[in-house]
Motif scaffolding. Sequence first.
Motif, short mmCIF file in Angstrom:
data_model
loop_
_atom_site.label_atom_id
_atom_site.label_comp_id
_atom_site.label_asym_id
_atom_site.label_seq_id
_atom_site.Cartn_x
_atom_site.Cartn_y
_atom_site.Cartn_z
N ASN A 66 -4.49 6.51 -27.71
CA ASN A 66 -2.71 5.81 -27.47
C ASN A 66 -1.46 6.48 -28.11
O ASN A 66 -2.07 7.59 -28.28
N TYR A 123 -9.53 -1.84 -22.93
CA TYR A 123 -8.80 -1.76 -21.21
C TYR A 123 -9.18 -3.22 -20.57
O TYR A 123 -10.29 -3.72 -21.37
N PHE A 138 -13.46 -7.00 -22.07
CA PHE A 138 -13.39 -5.83 -22.56
C PHE A 138 -14.11 -4.79 -22.92
O PHE A 138 -15.30 -4.73 -22.96
N GLU A 160 -11.63 -8.41 -15.30
CA GLU A 160 -10.61 -9.53 -15.60
C GLU A 160 -11.35 -10.80 -14.81
O GLU A 160 -11.37 -11.70 -14.78
N ALA A 194 -11.44 -4.65 -18.75
CA ALA A 194 -11.81 -3.64 -17.11
C ALA A 194 -12.97 -4.65 -16.51
O ALA A 194 -13.07 -4.80 -15.31
N TRP A 242 -13.58 -0.09 -24.21
CA TRP A 242 -12.76 1.14 -24.80
C TRP A 242 -12.29 2.05 -23.85
O TRP A 242 -13.06 2.38 -22.54
N ARG A 243 -11.06 2.82 -23.96
CA ARG A 243 -10.85 3.38 -23.52
C ARG A 243 -10.79 4.69 -23.63
O ARG A 243 -11.17 4.66 -24.78
N ILE A 266 -3.35 -6.79 -21.56
CA ILE A 266 -3.42 -5.97 -23.08
C ILE A 266 -2.13 -5.04 -23.47
O ILE A 266 -1.91 -3.89 -22.10
N SER A 267 -1.17 -5.35 -24.26
CA SER A 267 -0.21 -3.80 -24.31
C SER A 267 -1.38 -2.97 -25.05
O SER A 267 -1.11 -2.85 -25.99
N GLU A 268 -1.22 -2.08 -24.35
CA GLU A 268 -2.01 -1.04 -24.49
C GLU A 268 -1.76 -0.01 -26.06
O GLU A 268 -2.71 0.59 -26.55
N CYS A 294 -2.37 -1.52 -29.13
CA CYS A 294 -4.01 -1.65 -30.24
C CYS A 294 -4.37 -1.21 -31.03
O CYS A 294 -4.27 0.58 -30.72
N CYS A 297 -1.71 -8.45 -29.22
CA CYS A 297 -1.59 -7.71 -28.17
C CYS A 297 -2.07 -7.85 -26.75
O CYS A 297 -1.86 -7.74 -25.68
#
Length: 93
Positions: free
Chosen positions: A49, A57, A42, A61, A59, A44-45, A22-24, A27, A78
């Motif tokens: 950003n 993010y 996925f 994979e 979480a 939430w961070r 992901i291109s955080e 996002c 993203c």
Amino acid sequence: MPLFKPEKKQIAQNAGKWDVVISEDMCKACGFCLQICPVDVFAWRRTANRLGWFPMYVAHEANCIGCMLCYQICPDFCINVAPKAEAEPAVAS
Ligand code: SF4
Ligand code: SF4
């Protein structure tokens, strides 16, 4: 109310074979990918950003089954999902 009610799936045989990136910084935290991923890759961070959003993010994979739903639904492009590179074969001497 969530936009999607995806059917959650068991982690399938082809899990663990995908790189999810992901291109955080791009996002906007719409949550579409979180809603649509059938295997909860996925989360939430908790830090913002550069746009001021609390982005997604990757979480879990190893759960990814490569269905590409997240890739298709992200409105800001993203997310990238690609097969993991095969390990280099040992060189015979
Ligand atoms: S491709 Fe995306 S939506 Fe599908 S399992 Fe992987 S992370 Fe989830
Ligand atoms: S769909 Fe795209 S923009 Fe929306 S939360 Fe997921 S990564 Fe961020």
